[in-house]
Write a protein that holds these residues in place. Structure first.
Motif, PDB file in Angstrom:
ATOM      1  N   SER A  49     -46.296 -11.552 -24.371  1.00 24.01           N
ATOM      2  CA  SER A  49     -44.843 -11.497 -24.243  1.00 24.01           C
ATOM      3  C   SER A  49     -44.297 -10.254 -24.938  1.00 24.01           C
ATOM      4  O   SER A  49     -44.811  -9.832 -25.973  1.00 24.01           O
ATOM      5  N   ASN A  50     -43.211  -9.695 -24.368  1.00 21.92           N
ATOM      6  CA  ASN A  50     -42.619  -8.527 -25.020  1.00 21.92           C
ATOM      7  C   ASN A  50     -41.625  -8.925 -26.107  1.00 21.92           C
ATOM      8  O   ASN A  50     -41.187  -8.086 -26.886  1.00 21.92           O
ATOM      9  N   GLY A  51     -41.261 -10.205 -26.144  1.00 22.07           N
ATOM     10  CA  GLY A  51     -40.372 -10.691 -27.195  1.00 22.07           C
ATOM     11  C   GLY A  51     -38.918 -10.326 -27.004  1.00 22.07           C
ATOM     12  O   GLY A  51     -38.094 -10.568 -27.892  1.00 22.07           O
ATOM     13  N   LYS A  52     -38.552  -9.782 -25.830  1.00 20.28           N
ATOM     14  CA  LYS A  52     -37.193  -9.266 -25.653  1.00 20.28           C
ATOM     15  C   LYS A  52     -36.382  -9.980 -24.581  1.00 20.28           C
ATOM     16  O   LYS A  52     -35.177  -9.760 -24.480  1.00 20.28           O
ATOM     17  N   THR A  53     -37.035 -10.828 -23.773  1.00 23.96           N
ATOM     18  CA  THR A  53     -36.253 -11.581 -22.800  1.00 23.96           C
ATOM     19  C   THR A  53     -35.604 -12.771 -23.500  1.00 23.96           C
ATOM     20  O   THR A  53     -36.018 -13.177 -24.592  1.00 23.96           O
ATOM     21  N   GLY A  54     -34.579 -13.324 -22.860  1.00 24.60           N
ATOM     22  CA  GLY A  54     -33.851 -14.422 -23.476  1.00 24.60           C
ATOM     23  C   GLY A  54     -34.735 -15.596 -23.848  1.00 24.60           C
ATOM     24  O   GLY A  54     -34.585 -16.193 -24.922  1.00 24.60           O
TER      25      GLY A  54
ATOM     26  N   ASP B 265     -37.912 -15.518 -24.553  1.00 24.07           N
ATOM     27  CA  ASP B 265     -38.718 -15.110 -25.714  1.00 24.07           C
ATOM     28  C   ASP B 265     -37.933 -15.310 -27.006  1.00 24.07           C
ATOM     29  O   ASP B 265     -38.428 -15.895 -27.972  1.00 24.07           O
ATOM     30  N   ILE B 266     -36.724 -14.781 -27.017  1.00 22.30           N
ATOM     31  CA  ILE B 266     -35.918 -14.786 -28.234  1.00 22.30           C
ATOM     32  C   ILE B 266     -35.614 -16.206 -28.690  1.00 22.30           C
ATOM     33  O   ILE B 266     -35.715 -16.529 -29.881  1.00 22.30           O
ATOM     34  N   GLU B 267     -35.282 -17.072 -27.743  1.00 23.31           N
ATOM     35  CA  GLU B 267     -34.997 -18.465 -28.083  1.00 23.31           C
ATOM     36  C   GLU B 267     -36.221 -19.124 -28.718  1.00 23.31           C
ATOM     37  O   GLU B 267     -36.111 -19.869 -29.693  1.00 23.31           O
ATOM     38  N   ARG B 268     -37.389 -18.847 -28.174  1.00 24.84           N
ATOM     39  CA  ARG B 268     -38.625 -19.421 -28.707  1.00 24.84           C
ATOM     40  C   ARG B 268     -38.938 -18.871 -30.097  1.00 24.84           C
ATOM     41  O   ARG B 268     -39.289 -19.624 -31.018  1.00 24.84           O
ATOM     42  N   ILE B 269     -38.846 -17.564 -30.261  1.00 29.39           N
ATOM     43  CA  ILE B 269     -39.144 -16.932 -31.548  1.00 29.39           C
ATOM     44  C   ILE B 269     -38.259 -17.503 -32.644  1.00 29.39           C
ATOM     45  O   ILE B 269     -38.718 -17.833 -33.741  1.00 29.39           O
ATOM     46  N   LEU B 270     -36.967 -17.651 -32.352  1.00 34.75           N
ATOM     47  CA  LEU B 270     -36.031 -18.193 -33.336  1.00 34.75           C
ATOM     48  C   LEU B 270     -36.372 -19.638 -33.680  1.00 34.75           C
ATOM     49  O   LEU B 270     -36.250 -20.050 -34.841  1.00 34.75           O
ATOM     50  N   ALA B 271     -36.811 -20.411 -32.697  1.00 34.46           N
ATOM     51  CA  ALA B 271     -37.166 -21.813 -32.944  1.00 34.46           C
ATOM     52  C   ALA B 271     -38.352 -21.915 -33.893  1.00 34.46           C
ATOM     53  O   ALA B 271     -38.356 -22.732 -34.820  1.00 34.46           O
TER      54      ALA B 271
ATOM     55  N   GLN C 226     -45.930  -6.692 -29.598  1.00 37.50           N
ATOM     56  CA  GLN C 226     -45.723  -6.195 -30.952  1.00 37.50           C
ATOM     57  C   GLN C 226     -46.139  -7.263 -31.962  1.00 37.50           C
ATOM     58  O   GLN C 226     -46.499  -8.381 -31.590  1.00 37.50           O
ATOM     59  N   SER C 227     -46.078  -6.918 -33.230  1.00 38.37           N
ATOM     60  CA  SER C 227     -46.429  -7.875 -34.284  1.00 38.37           C
ATOM     61  C   SER C 227     -45.360  -8.961 -34.379  1.00 38.37           C
ATOM     62  O   SER C 227     -44.226  -8.790 -33.891  1.00 38.37           O
ATOM     63  N   TRP C 228     -45.713 -10.080 -35.008  1.00 33.68           N
ATOM     64  CA  TRP C 228     -44.752 -11.169 -35.195  1.00 33.68           C
ATOM     65  C   TRP C 228     -43.531 -10.674 -35.977  1.00 33.68           C
ATOM     66  O   TRP C 228     -42.386 -11.012 -35.638  1.00 33.68           O
ATOM     67  N   GLU C 229     -43.758  -9.858 -36.994  1.00 35.06           N
ATOM     68  CA  GLU C 229     -42.650  -9.347 -37.804  1.00 35.06           C
ATOM     69  C   GLU C 229     -41.675  -8.531 -36.956  1.00 35.06           C
ATOM     70  O   GLU C 229     -40.445  -8.653 -37.109  1.00 35.06           O
ATOM     71  N   GLU C 230     -42.211  -7.762 -36.014  1.00 39.28           N
ATOM     72  CA  GLU C 230     -41.354  -6.921 -35.175  1.00 39.28           C
ATOM     73  C   GLU C 230     -40.575  -7.743 -34.164  1.00 39.28           C
ATOM     74  O   GLU C 230     -39.373  -7.515 -33.963  1.00 39.28           O
ATOM     75  N   VAL C 231     -41.233  -8.695 -33.519  1.00 37.59           N
ATOM     76  CA  VAL C 231     -40.512  -9.492 -32.517  1.00 37.59           C
ATOM     77  C   VAL C 231     -39.494 -10.404 -33.185  1.00 37.59           C
ATOM     78  O   VAL C 231     -38.418 -10.670 -32.635  1.00 37.59           O
ATOM     79  N   LEU C 232     -39.803 -10.883 -34.394  1.00 36.29           N
ATOM     80  CA  LEU C 232     -38.851 -11.712 -35.133  1.00 36.29           C
ATOM     81  C   LEU C 232     -37.629 -10.890 -35.535  1.00 36.29           C
ATOM     82  O   LEU C 232     -36.481 -11.352 -35.402  1.00 36.29           O
TER      83      LEU C 232
ATOM     84  N   ASN D 294     -36.402  -8.312 -34.022  1.00 36.72           N
ATOM     85  CA  ASN D 294     -35.600  -8.085 -32.819  1.00 36.72           C
ATOM     86  C   ASN D 294     -34.822  -9.341 -32.433  1.00 36.72           C
ATOM     87  O   ASN D 294     -33.639  -9.267 -32.053  1.00 36.72           O
ATOM     88  N   ALA D 295     -35.467 -10.511 -32.527  1.00 42.74           N
ATOM     89  CA  ALA D 295     -34.805 -11.766 -32.161  1.00 42.74           C
ATOM     90  C   ALA D 295     -33.633 -12.057 -33.086  1.00 42.74           C
ATOM     91  O   ALA D 295     -32.547 -12.466 -32.631  1.00 42.74           O
ATOM     92  N   LEU D 296     -33.832 -11.859 -34.377  1.00 37.26           N
ATOM     93  CA  LEU D 296     -32.754 -12.102 -35.340  1.00 37.26           C
ATOM     94  C   LEU D 296     -31.590 -11.131 -35.118  1.00 37.26           C
ATOM     95  O   LEU D 296     -30.416 -11.520 -35.206  1.00 37.26           O
ATOM     96  N   LYS D 297     -31.919  -9.888 -34.814  1.00 36.07           N
ATOM     97  CA  LYS D 297     -30.888  -8.884 -34.547  1.00 36.07           C
ATOM     98  C   LYS D 297     -30.113  -9.246 -33.285  1.00 36.07           C
ATOM     99  O   LYS D 297     -28.870  -9.161 -33.255  1.00 36.07           O
ATOM    100  N   THR D 298     -30.822  -9.660 -32.239  1.00 38.08           N
ATOM    101  CA  THR D 298     -30.170 -10.024 -30.978  1.00 38.08           C
ATOM    102  C   THR D 298     -29.255 -11.223 -31.166  1.00 38.08           C
ATOM    103  O   THR D 298     -28.133 -11.268 -30.644  1.00 38.08           O
ATOM    104  N   GLU D 299     -29.721 -12.221 -31.933  1.00 35.54           N
ATOM    105  CA  GLU D 299     -28.916 -13.407 -32.213  1.00 35.54           C
ATOM    106  C   GLU D 299     -27.654 -13.045 -32.990  1.00 35.54           C
ATOM    107  O   GLU D 299     -26.556 -13.540 -32.684  1.00 35.54           O
TER     108      GLU D 299
END
Length: 262
Positions: free
Chosen positions: A215-220, A222-228, A242-248, A250-255
Motif C-alpha cells: 500500500s502507498n498509505g495515501k488513499t483514503g 489507507d489513511i483510515e486504516r493507519i489511524l485505526a 514507505q516505513s510505518w513511521e512515514e505512512v503514519l 502522512n495519515a496524521l497530517k492528512t487527518e
C-alpha cells in the motif's frame, strides 16, 4: 440448532474482523468473495490466505469466489476503470466519491440473499443470518452503506421471495468506526487463540496497491486504516511502500488538515 451466517468477505480489514466476530459468536460461516474487476483484487488472495490459516486452526469457513466482473465492468468507478486514478486524501473528502461503484452493495446483497435462502432450504434451517461489515466511516461517501438503504433493500427482498421469514440481517459495525472495529477483532482473536499478525497481514485495505500488494498509505482507505491501528497503539503488519513511521506521519497530517477545513 447450528447458527448459520452468510457474509461478503472482501479480504479487507472490516470484513475480516466481521468474520472473526461471527466465528467468536459460534456461527458456521459461509463467505462469498466477489471479483468485480476491482484494481485491488489481490484482496481476494488475502481472504483465501486467511481461510487457509483458520482451517489450520480447525476453524472451517465455507468460502466461494464469485466472478461478476463482466457485470460491474459497465459501471463507472475509479476502482474498476483503468483509465481513472484512485484519488488520494482523507476518506471523507468529496473526491473519494470517485471510488463509489454504483449499486455495488445492492448487487452483492442480492446474491447473498439468494445464497442465504438456498442454505436455509438445503440445511432445513429456519434462521440464517446475512451479516455485512458496513460501518460509520462509510456513511459519508457510500450511500449504500447506510442503515436506511439496507432496511428498504431487505424489505424488498422479503417481498420478492418465498420463505424470507427464515432470513435476518446483522450489521454489528453500523455505528462503529474503524478503531472500534479493530478492537472488536482483537477481542475475537484473543478469544479464539489466533495470531494477530498472521490475520491482519492477510488483509488488504488499499484501493491502489502496487504489483507486490504493498500500500502507498495515501488513499483514503489507507489513511483510515493507519489511524485505526495507531489509535489502538499498534503497528500495522501489512507492507507499505514507505516505513510505518512515514505512512503514519502522512495519515496524521492528512487527518489534521481535513479537520481544520471542516
Amino acid at each position: 440448532m447450528n447458527k448459520i451466517a452468510v457474509i461478503s468477505l472482501s479480504g479487507g480489514m472490516d470484513s475480516t474482523s466481521l468474520l472473526l466476530h461471527l466465528i467468536n459468536k459460534k456461527y458456521t460461516v459461509y463467505a462469498l468473495s466477489f471479483n468485480y474487476g476491482q484494481k485491488h483484487k489481490l484482496e481476494i488472495n488475502k481472504a483465501t490466505n486467511n481461510i487457509e490459516y483458520l482451517k489450520s486452526k480447525d476453524i472451517i469457513v465455507n468460502h466461494k469466489i464469485i466472478n461478476i466482473s463482466d457485470c460491474v465492468d459497465v459501471l463507472s468507478s475509479s476502482l474498476t476503470n483503468n483509465n481513472e486514478s484512485i484519488p488520494k486524501g482523507h476518506y471523507e473528502d468529496e473526491n473519494m466519491k470517485d471510488t463509489f461503484v454504483p449499486n455495488r452493495n445492492a448487487i452483492f446483497s442480492s446474491i447473498l440473499y439468494g445464497y442465504a435462502l438456498t442454505l436455509s432450504k438445503n440445511n432445513n434451517q429456519s434462521n440464517v443470518t446475512i451479516s455485512l461489515g458496513v460501518h460509520s466511516g462509510d456513511h459519508a461517501i457510500y450511500p449504500d452503506c447506510r442503515e436506511e438503504f439496507y432496511i428498504k433493500l431487505f424489505n424488498s427482498f422479503k417481498i420478492g421471495n418465498w420463505n424470507s421469514e427464515n432470513i435476518n440481517i446483522y450489521l454489528p459495525y453500523l455505528d462503529l468506526d474503524k478503531t472500534t472495529i479493530l478492537k472488536d477483532a482483537l477481542q475475537s482473536i484473543d478469544n479464539l487463540n489466533l495470531n494477530f499478525t498472521m490475520i491482519f497481514k492477510n488483509t488488504l485495505t488499499s484501493y491502489d496497491p502496487d504489483k507486490y500488494g504493498r500500500s502507498n498509505g495515501k488513499t483514503g482507505s489507507d489513511i483510515e486504516r493507519i489511524l485505526a491501528f495507531n489509535e489502538n497503539g499498534l503497528i500495522d503488519p501489512i507492507d507499505y511502500i514507505q516505513s510505518w513511521e512515514e505512512v503514519l506521519e502522512n495519515a496524521l497530517k492528512t487527518e489534521k488538515e481535513f479537520k481544520s477545513n471542516l
